[in-house]
Design a protein around this motif. Structure first.
Motif, PDB file in Angstrom:
ATOM      1  N   GLY A 131       8.312  -4.029   1.832  1.00 37.86           N
ATOM      2  CA  GLY A 131       8.148  -2.731   0.956  1.00 37.86           C
ATOM      3  C   GLY A 131       8.765  -1.401   1.739  1.00 37.86           C
ATOM      4  N   SER A 132       9.413  -1.562   2.605  1.00 39.90           N
ATOM      5  CA  SER A 132       9.752  -0.321   3.321  1.00 39.90           C
ATOM      6  C   SER A 132      11.417   0.041   3.378  1.00 39.90           C
ATOM      7  N   SER A 133      12.041  -0.764   2.760  1.00 32.19           N
ATOM      8  CA  SER A 133      13.642  -0.780   2.567  1.00 32.19           C
ATOM      9  C   SER A 133      13.987  -1.578   1.342  1.00 32.19           C
ATOM     10  N   GLY A 134      15.233  -0.787   0.924  1.00 40.03           N
ATOM     11  CA  GLY A 134      15.935  -1.371  -0.191  1.00 40.03           C
ATOM     12  C   GLY A 134      15.158  -1.249  -1.519  1.00 40.03           C
ATOM     13  N   ILE A 135      15.319  -2.326  -2.399  1.00 43.38           N
ATOM     14  CA  ILE A 135      14.594  -2.435  -3.794  1.00 43.38           C
ATOM     15  C   ILE A 135      13.099  -2.418  -3.439  1.00 43.38           C
ATOM     16  N   GLU A 143      11.755   1.276  -3.083  1.00 39.04           N
ATOM     17  CA  GLU A 143      11.680   1.737  -4.377  1.00 39.04           C
ATOM     18  C   GLU A 143      10.318   1.556  -5.423  1.00 39.04           C
ATOM     19  N   ILE A 144      10.172  -0.020  -5.394  1.00 39.69           N
ATOM     20  CA  ILE A 144       9.007  -0.773  -5.954  1.00 39.69           C
ATOM     21  C   ILE A 144       7.884   0.090  -5.480  1.00 39.69           C
ATOM     22  N   ASN A 145       7.622   0.107  -4.105  1.00 43.48           N
ATOM     23  CA  ASN A 145       6.442   0.705  -3.221  1.00 43.48           C
ATOM     24  C   ASN A 145       6.332   2.218  -3.848  1.00 43.48           C
ATOM     25  N   LEU A 186       0.620  -9.720  -6.783  1.00 40.59           N
ATOM     26  CA  LEU A 186       1.564 -10.085  -5.899  1.00 40.59           C
ATOM     27  C   LEU A 186       2.606  -9.769  -6.162  1.00 40.59           C
ATOM     28  N   ILE A 187       3.817  -9.158  -5.356  1.00 47.52           N
ATOM     29  CA  ILE A 187       4.864  -9.188  -5.751  1.00 47.52           C
ATOM     30  C   ILE A 187       5.961  -9.675  -4.498  1.00 47.52           C
ATOM     31  N   ASN A 188       6.562 -10.897  -4.584  1.00 49.52           N
ATOM     32  CA  ASN A 188       7.253 -11.281  -3.872  1.00 49.52           C
ATOM     33  C   ASN A 188       8.676 -10.789  -3.721  1.00 49.52           C
ATOM     34  N   ASN A 189       8.876 -10.055  -2.676  1.00 49.60           N
ATOM     35  CA  ASN A 189      10.351  -9.201  -2.595  1.00 49.60           C
ATOM     36  C   ASN A 189      10.989  -9.494  -1.357  1.00 49.60           C
ATOM     37  N   ASP A 217      15.236   1.543 -11.871  1.00 46.76           N
ATOM     38  CA  ASP A 217      15.145   0.567 -12.758  1.00 46.76           C
ATOM     39  C   ASP A 217      14.345  -0.615 -12.775  1.00 46.76           C
ATOM     40  N   VAL A 218      14.385  -1.395 -11.678  1.00 48.05           N
ATOM     41  CA  VAL A 218      13.833  -2.334 -11.116  1.00 48.05           C
ATOM     42  C   VAL A 218      12.257  -2.317 -11.548  1.00 48.05           C
ATOM     43  N   ALA A 219      11.833  -1.097 -10.893  1.00 48.00           N
ATOM     44  CA  ALA A 219      10.290  -0.685 -10.830  1.00 48.00           C
ATOM     45  C   ALA A 219       9.712  -0.458 -12.193  1.00 48.00           C
TER      46      ALA A 219
END
Length: 237
Positions: A9-13, A16-18, A77-80, A210-212
């Motif tokens: 949750g600290s970079s990339g997609i 953004e979700i975070n 839970l979000i598996n990213n 957009d994904v978020a």
């Protein structure tokens, strides 16, 4: 439902979700490995954010993270998380050890964390599982066989998670974004990136935001919104 475990949750997609979830008022326990500076910046900006540094290849650190999940008591839970390369080499040139290593580094941690969360969700009769996959599975680029096979494994697993747990108030949905240029694609040839974007129906790159927005649908879509595989790709595939 306000407490989220987010891997990567600290970079990339993932970042953004975070940020999207934190701005909406969710509490987020998120993982990072090398991106310490942005992780600490997120923690400083949002008091309801908690960063957890982990190397998913370490059994000891995995045990510590699962204990942290137990204490945090999440609803979602979000598996990213994904470690490795998007484009590597042709399948026939890929060493068996490379295939096994990427599976152990990426798929196994997701399975272990999901097992942990499902056991907790079942006790509460409530939970959401969201897997971030890739539309690359539908139209794979040359050299992406290992990456896509790992994502496809999680897609198949998510179908089982959806059907096995829905009667316990748990839903599982998967989200497959189209190509988003991030640090994960830093080794890609710039001409290839331009070619991918030029072939996209909107002629513009997809953004993490957009994904978020789709993530929120998966969270709040209700108990019947289950077992879906959602593409965020402007109907590209």
């Amino acid at each position: 439902m306000k407490k989220v475990v987010l891997t990567g949750g600290s970079s990339g997609i993932g970042k953004e979700i975070n940020l999207f979830l934190l701005e909406k008022g969710y509490e987020v326990l998120f993982t990072y490995c090398h991106s310490e500076a942005p992780a600490k910046e997120i923690e400083h900006q949002f008091p309801h954010a908690k960063a957890f540094r982990i190397d998913f290849t370490s059994g000891e650190q995995m045990n510590a993270f699962q204990a942290e999940i137990e204490t945090f008591d999440p609803d979602i839970l979000i598996n990213n998380y994904y470690s490795g390369s998007f484009i590597d080499t042709y399948f026939h040139k890929t060493e068996a050890e490379k295939i096994l290593e990427d599976f152990k580094n990426n798929v196994m941690p997701a399975l272990q964390i999901t097992q942990k969360c499902i056991n907790m969700f079942r006790k509460k009769k409530l939970g959401r599982i969201i897997n971030i996959l890739s539309s690359s599975m539908v139209s794979p680029a040359i050299g992406t066989s290992v990456y896509n096979s790992n994502k496809a494994y999680l897609l198949q697993m998510s179908k089982s998670w959806a059907i096995e747990n829905v009667k316990f108030g748990i839903t599982c949905n998967s989200v497959s974004p189209s190509f988003i240029p991030t640090g994960f694609h830093k080794d890609m040839d710039e001409r290839m990136k331009e070619m991918i974007v030029s072939g996209y129906p909107l002629k513009d790159k997809l953004e993490g935001g957009d994904v978020a927005n789709i993530i929120e649908l998966c969270i709040n879509g209700g108990k019947h919104f289950n077992g879906n595989h959602l593409f965020v790709d402007a109907s590209h595939y």
